[in-house]
Every structure is written in C-alpha cells, then in structure tokens.
Design a protein around this motif. Sequence first.
Motif, mmCIF file in Angstrom:
data_model
loop_
_atom_site.group_PDB
_atom_site.id
_atom_site.type_symbol
_atom_site.label_atom_id
_atom_site.label_comp_id
_atom_site.label_asym_id
_atom_site.label_seq_id
_atom_site.Cartn_x
_atom_site.Cartn_y
_atom_site.Cartn_z
ATOM 1 N N THR A 40 8.812 -6.413 8.041
ATOM 2 C CA THR A 40 9.501 -5.402 8.842
ATOM 3 C C THR A 40 10.142 -6.058 10.060
ATOM 4 N N ARG A 42 11.888 -5.486 14.004
ATOM 5 C CA ARG A 42 11.862 -4.598 15.150
ATOM 6 C C ARG A 42 13.246 -4.048 15.473
ATOM 7 N N ASP A 535 -3.977 -0.781 5.753
ATOM 8 C CA ASP A 535 -3.473 -1.566 6.886
ATOM 9 C C ASP A 535 -4.646 -2.094 7.694
ATOM 10 N N LYS A 544 0.983 -0.649 14.213
ATOM 11 C CA LYS A 544 0.695 -0.137 12.864
ATOM 12 C C LYS A 544 1.364 1.202 12.612
ATOM 13 N N ASP A 547 5.099 0.721 12.247
ATOM 14 C CA ASP A 547 5.423 0.131 10.942
ATOM 15 C C ASP A 547 5.268 1.158 9.830
#
Length: 600
Positions: A40, A42, A535, A544, A547
């Motif tokens: 992922t 930002r 996770d 978390k 995401d």
Amino acid sequence: MRPSESPPPRSMSPHGPGHRGSHCPCKGDPVRWSSAFIPTLRDDPADAEAVSHKLLVRAGLIRQLMAGHYSLTPLGFRALRKVEAIIREEMDKIGAQEFRLPCMHPKEIWEKSGRWSSVGEEMFRLKDRKQADLALGMTHEEIFAYHATEMRSYKQLPQLWYQFQTKFRDEARPKSGLLRVREFTMKDSYSFDLDQAGLDRAFDNHFDAYRRIFKRLGFEAVAVEASSGLMGGNQSIEFMMKSDAGEDWIAHCGQCGYAANVEKAQSQLPAAIDGAGLSTPEEFPTPGVRTIDDLAKMKGGAPAERQIKTLVYQVDEKTILVLLRGDHQLAEQKLVDQVEAQKIHPADAEEIQRLLGARPGSLGAVGRRDLYVIADEALRGRRDMVTGANKDGFHLRGVDVERDIDVKAWLDLREVRSGEGCPACGASFSVHKTIEVGHIFKLGTKYSVAMGAYVQDEKGGSVPMIMGSYGIGLERNLAAIVEANHDEKGICWPVNTAPYEVVVSVVKPNDVACHEAGEALYEKLKAAGIDVILDDRDERPGVKFNDADLVGFPYRVTIGPKGLAEGIVELVRRHDGEKRDLKLAHAAETIVEAVLDERR
RNA sequence: CGGGCCGUAGCGCAGUCUGGUAGCGCGCUUGACUGGGGGUCAAGAGGUCGCGGGUUCAAGUCCCGCCGGCCCGACCA
C-alpha cells in the motif's frame, strides 16, 4: 454456501522478518498481513487520474509494467478471480461450455475473414523463426468459427462456447489504469445456431446473464443500442456504467428507460417555425465571419439554429458535403454506419478550397448539384436559412433547404444532447459519460461463411451457422467496481468481489491476550469458509485502520485490550461505517452470518 | 498519429532558469518508549539524477539524439 475461491493460503515465509508469534501450520495456516505482499502507498501515484487507477495502485492491487500493461498483485488477483468466478457461474447457468484457445494465431485464419487487413494497426503481429506471420488475438470469432467447422449436422446445434483468455490490442492510447489497456483478460462467448430464432434466444440469454453479472459485481449497468463497428453484424448492445472516468457517451431516459450510445441515439426536437423566406437566396457580406458563432453574433446575422453547417468529408476517394443545423454536432459514427466506405475523414483545407473555392466559414451547398450532398433530418423542410456562399466573407440568406439544395440523401446524423426529447416517450433525457463493461453482438453468418462453418439442415441443404459473440473485459470490470464502490478513504469492496471478506485487526499484537483472541477468531472464520486476513503487523492502530479502509475489506473486526477486558470485539462495515460491539464468544457466528448474507 | 506536461532514493517532490559537495517529507533498518485512526526520541541504510553523445577545468543543471510515462485530441471489436 458457495465454495471459497481462495487457494490454500500460505505464509510467504515462515521465518520471514515480519513473522511474529508462534503458530502451528497444521492449524489452518493463517493469511497474515505481516508476511503477505500488500504494497500500500500513502500518497496517490503521480501519474494517475482516474479514481480506480489511483486506488488500485495505492491499495497495492496492481502495478504497471509499461503503458497499458499491468501486473496484478496477489490481492488484485484474488479480486479478479472472484469476478471471473461470478462470470463463469452465470455463463454455465445459460449452458455455455468453457474452452481455452490459443492467444497466438496464424495469419491465414485472419485472412479468411478479411480482418488481417481490415483491423490494421490495432492487432499485434509478429513472425516466428520460419518467418511465418502470426498475430496475438484481439478477439476469437475466427478461431471459434474454425473449430465450429467440425460440426456437420443441425442436430449438433445450438452450441454456446466461451473462454477466459488474454486479449491483445495495440491501443493508440492506453489510459486510466485498468480501464483502457493493451493486454487484458476477456470472457468471450460465441453462439452457433441454425436459425435467427436460435440466435435471438442465445442473445437474450446473454442479455439476462450480463444483467445478473453486473448486479453481482456491484454496479448498475445500462444496456444501450450500439454501433457494431468493425465486428459487423446487425445488432449489438453495450452495457454501460455511469462514470466520469469513462469515455463513451450515452443518452439515457429516466422516464421510460430508453438508452443508446450517442453513436446511435436519436431524439425529438421541437418543430422549428420558419418564416416565408425569400423567393431566391440572397448573398450578403459577412466580413471576418469564420464560425457559426461569429455569424450568430454579427449584426444582421442569424442565430445558430437558423444556419446550415456545411462539413466536407472524404469518403474513400469521393468528397461529399454533410449538412447539419448550425447548432448541431455531427455524430461521425452515424455517418460511418450509414455510408458504405472503408475510410471516412474530414477533408483538409486544400481539398476544400479546390472543390468549393472558399475556406471553412463560408461553405455552402446551394447550387452544388455536382456534389453528393447528405443532409441531417433536422434540416428537412426548413426555410429562410443562412449558409455560406462559397465565397470568403459572404453568406446566403433566405435559403429553402429542399428548394435550393440538391440533397441526395436525408440521414440521421446529429449527436443528441442532454435535455432533448427521448425518441421513445418524449421526456427530456440526459447524456452521460460511461464505461463500456460489456458488449453483445448478433453477428450473423460473416465468420461461419468465411471459415466454412456449415451444417446440413433437415432437408439436407448446407447452411452456414448463425453466430453471436459476447464479451466482458475482466480488468475493466474490476476497475468499474472500484469506480462505483469507493469513498475518500479508499475502496469499499462489495463482499462478492473483495480480495478478503474480513480483516481481523489486532490492535496490540504483542499483547498475549490480543494475539490469541485474534488467532482464534481468524481460525473460526476460516473454518466457516470466510475469506479472512489477519492483520498481525506491529503497527500503530491508525496505520492498520487506514490500510484496511484503503484496501477496502467489507468487514473489519478490531481486537484490542480495551474491548477484550470486557469480552468485546468491534465489527465495522466498510461501506457505511456501521459499528457493532460483539461478545467475543459469539463474534464469529455474527460475522459469518453478516458476510454470508451479503454474498450473492 | 498531432498537441501539452513530465522522468532526481520505495512513494510524493525541491534543486535545472543563473553549471561548482545531490536535498526534503513519508516510507525502510536498529533500539527504546508507546499502543482504539498514519505517535515520540535516538542512531542508520538507501540515488548509474531515464539512456547515449557533445560543450566545459567542472553537467542533475547547457546543447543534440533517443527511450519511457501521463494528460488532451484523433482512433477504438
């Protein structure tokens, strides 16, 4: 319950750096975020414009290899396979049989249909070591028709064949991430029937199947009449999803449901009221007037709807004049569809000057019996109009279209606009930008004749099979799902196509109680057939949660020390943020129920 | 294929006009504190400046050529 499409999950590396805590592989081999490859980002990627493009990259589902070619990461591939599974289910439901054909084809077969030369640069071509010409398949009408030649009797019909296969199209301009690419997976199916009624049935079955598919994928698709373009054939319907990221425009009537691609759409216009006009056209000076707008603004000029717009087109070797009302736009595809020609393009300035003796801005068709003149229906019966005099700086007024212009053909050529009257019910319709998510064609016998796909009918006569072809681009549909299901935080996957249906977020993974509760819940969900990811990363809760929101799992279960102290975990639904506190002991059952309830 | 913009660390960018030690934020590594919505401190790692050539004592920066990417248009089964 549907069997899970997920492969047996496995940790990337049991001893990887992200691995924490202990787990026994025999206990179900958890999908741990800490050891999964989920890159992922930002920030939005700088070169992305479309929302689906930004989000798919940022959420780590896709990566670009080169323009128009994307790799799917494990997460992206999971979502794609869910799309594929839904389509496969619906195809099987209408009795289709799945094939797998080569994506590399010999030149000869494309020559038989004439498309080796007609499709031009959009087909990737290559030579093998023997210098034989090959093509990378952009579609498979030829190949399926070729295999259909093995059928000899009408008794073997109907047949409905399909495949999932990579298509290659050398797009002039790949764009918008997965929406327009050069290499993509397509579900393409082909029907073979003895008669028109059979084709109609196969076509209708596909129509219904496609409706179900798009509904299950998680967006609304409007079925529109479309131009068949290079595919040939006599009827085609496109399935379009409203989106600003799209590139096709459709007219859609909210009143009666009429819908059509602007390449085809018609509309009702209020009847024009013309004055008597003049007994013969009169020339008048219009210095400096180059556009419809100039003339509309000029003193003594005429409003756009009283003007005749004269366009000059090169149709193969011939030059023609195309007339429209001044405020109307030509829908070029309508022209292409209605005149028989290989190539159509606007004439260049030199040709126009040579033929008409004036520059664009002062062109007209009055008195030009030597030229082939096509006029749009909206000009029929109009009087007292203004048009160019074929003399720079001069126009004619008092023009009666039918009296003064030798119109060889009246055609529907204008592009419809929002607010005009629906041709079916008269209510005002709107024009939207859309993504083409599916296209179905009635082909007829073009390919069966070319390939020699004939059967004997009841009377012993040899007849070509009647074909239909039906396509859905998978990656584009994946992007369409994202276009239709996202918010400012990220993707909001519907349960049906989510890479994982549930993420179990352990707020404090180093805390033994949290860790164990997370593992236990994960195992229960897994055992119940839920696609779940744990996770377990040693990250701040905010990281978390962000995401999880970005990737867009439909449900997030939060397990933290605070809740655990009271025997509670929190369930959050991604698409509307609805939160529920669940008793740890019964959490799994509730979550399973919620997920199963949304699988369709 | 025409027009515009861009290519510098994993990501986002500054530096290029006016040549002179390659920077910032985030991310990453190690450690500590921390832990319910992108935390703090400390110490680090990481760059053929898209590629090739040229000018110059010296090029991320100037010149020439090429490659790649994005956007608009043309095109599109």
